[in-house]
Design a protein around this motif. Structure first.
Motif, short mmCIF file in Angstrom:
data_model
loop_
_atom_site.label_atom_id
_atom_site.label_comp_id
_atom_site.label_asym_id
_atom_site.label_seq_id
_atom_site.Cartn_x
_atom_site.Cartn_y
_atom_site.Cartn_z
N LYS A 119 0.82 -1.22 0.00
CA LYS A 119 0.00 0.00 0.00
C LYS A 119 0.84 1.26 0.00
O LYS A 119 0.32 2.36 -0.07
N ARG A 120 2.16 1.10 0.11
CA ARG A 120 2.98 2.29 0.31
C ARG A 120 2.85 3.33 -0.81
O ARG A 120 2.77 4.52 -0.55
N GLU A 121 2.81 2.84 -2.04
CA GLU A 121 2.71 3.77 -3.16
C GLU A 121 1.41 4.57 -3.09
O GLU A 121 1.38 5.77 -3.33
N ARG A 122 0.35 3.84 -2.74
CA ARG A 122 -0.94 4.49 -2.60
C ARG A 122 -0.90 5.56 -1.50
O ARG A 122 -1.41 6.66 -1.66
N TRP A 123 -0.27 5.21 -0.38
CA TRP A 123 -0.18 6.18 0.71
C TRP A 123 0.61 7.41 0.27
O TRP A 123 0.24 8.53 0.62
N GLU A 124 1.70 7.19 -0.47
CA GLU A 124 2.49 8.32 -0.95
C GLU A 124 1.62 9.28 -1.76
O GLU A 124 1.73 10.49 -1.66
N ARG A 125 0.77 8.69 -2.58
CA ARG A 125 -0.11 9.50 -3.42
C ARG A 125 -1.11 10.28 -2.56
O ARG A 125 -1.34 11.47 -2.78
N LEU A 126 -1.66 9.59 -1.56
CA LEU A 126 -2.63 10.26 -0.68
C LEU A 126 -1.96 11.40 0.08
O LEU A 126 -2.54 12.46 0.29
N ILE A 127 -0.73 11.17 0.50
CA ILE A 127 0.01 12.20 1.24
C ILE A 127 0.22 13.43 0.35
O ILE A 127 -0.01 14.57 0.76
N LYS A 128 0.59 13.20 -0.90
CA LYS A 128 0.82 14.32 -1.81
C LYS A 128 -0.46 15.11 -2.05
O LYS A 128 -0.45 16.34 -2.05
#
Ligand code: SAH
Length: 233
Positions: A119-128
């Protein structure tokens, strides 16, 4: 003001391409209008100079002074069984000013670490996205997935939000001049009695939010928001 992540910085301008260019077009921003550009921990006030199908060029007007939280807040969050709830927590924690989020595995949390790693990539996107929305120049980081037994109270002040325990009132915490706060939040089913005890033995101070029992994501947002604002007062 809308904020964007550019692809590149030129001498006194930024280039916006790809997905971010699509966002710019969706918002119908035209040359002459002002936007914010998030770059290397700062936000720049820019004027859109030109847009074509491949890129947008925006000229830097000034570097903005942003207000940052006075405290390093680490949110140690039991992973909700309904994983999408963690997405909400990632988004809200970024908006609120949490610096680091640690996904915590407990008896009643979601427990599949491999799934979490994906899920890390998804979280990075949500953070941005949340950074753009909130005008936050520095990212929130997501740390290593950790089991409750491995947890160490490594902040200056360490608290656990526990609705089962008669903990202290959050407003009475003295956090002026405290540089870092760790805050542990349980899963939907709460901590087990043993886990509550373990956390207290490790040195996490139990805090109860008044007056009701909150959902895990509500408790995380309220707890983090209060701490950051107390640190600033
Ligand atoms: N199912 C539990 C509620 C768990 S709430 C019950 O029936 O009691 C999920 C997590 O949110 C808790 O483990 C705790 O960390 C936090 N939380 C919710 N309400 C809280 C409160 N009033 N005070 C402190 N923590 C709270």
């Amino acid at each position: 003001m809308y904020n964007f992540f550019p692809l590149r910085k030129l001498k006194d301008a930024f280039l916006i391409e790809g997905e971010e260019l699509k966002h710019l077009n969706v918002r119908r921003i035209r040359p002459g209008e002002r936007i914010g550009v998030i770059w290397e921990g700062h936000i720049y006030l820019c004027e859109l100079e030109s847009v074509n199908r491949k890129e947008a060029l925006c000229r830097i007007l000034s570097k903005l002074e942003t207000e940052e939280p006075k405290v390093y807040l680490k949110l140690i969050q039991a992973v909700p069984v309904e994983l999408r709830t963690l997405d909400t927590i990632v988004q809200k924690a970024t908006e609120i000013g949490v610096k680091e989020l640690i996904p915590l595995i407990t008896e009643r949390s979601f427990r599949k670490e491999k799934v979490l790693e994906q899920k890390r990539e998804r979280w990075e996107r949500l953070i941005k996205e949340a950074m753009k929305q909130a005008g936050r120049p520095q990212p929130m980081t997501i740390g290593k997935v950790t089991h409750l037994s491995e947890l160490t109270p490594d902040c200056e002040l360490n608290i656990v939000l526990d609705n089962f325990y008669r903990g202290i009132n959050i407003g009475t915490l003295n956090i002026r001049n405290v540089k870092s706060v760790c805050i542990v939040v349980g899963p939907e089913g709460g901590f087990s009695v043993n886990e509550g005890e373990t956390l207290r033995e490790k040195g996490f101070i139990p805090v109860r939010l008044r007056p009701y029992v909150l959902r895990s994501e509500t408790a995380a947002a309220v707890g983090a928001g209060i701490i950051i604002n107390l640190a600033d007062s």
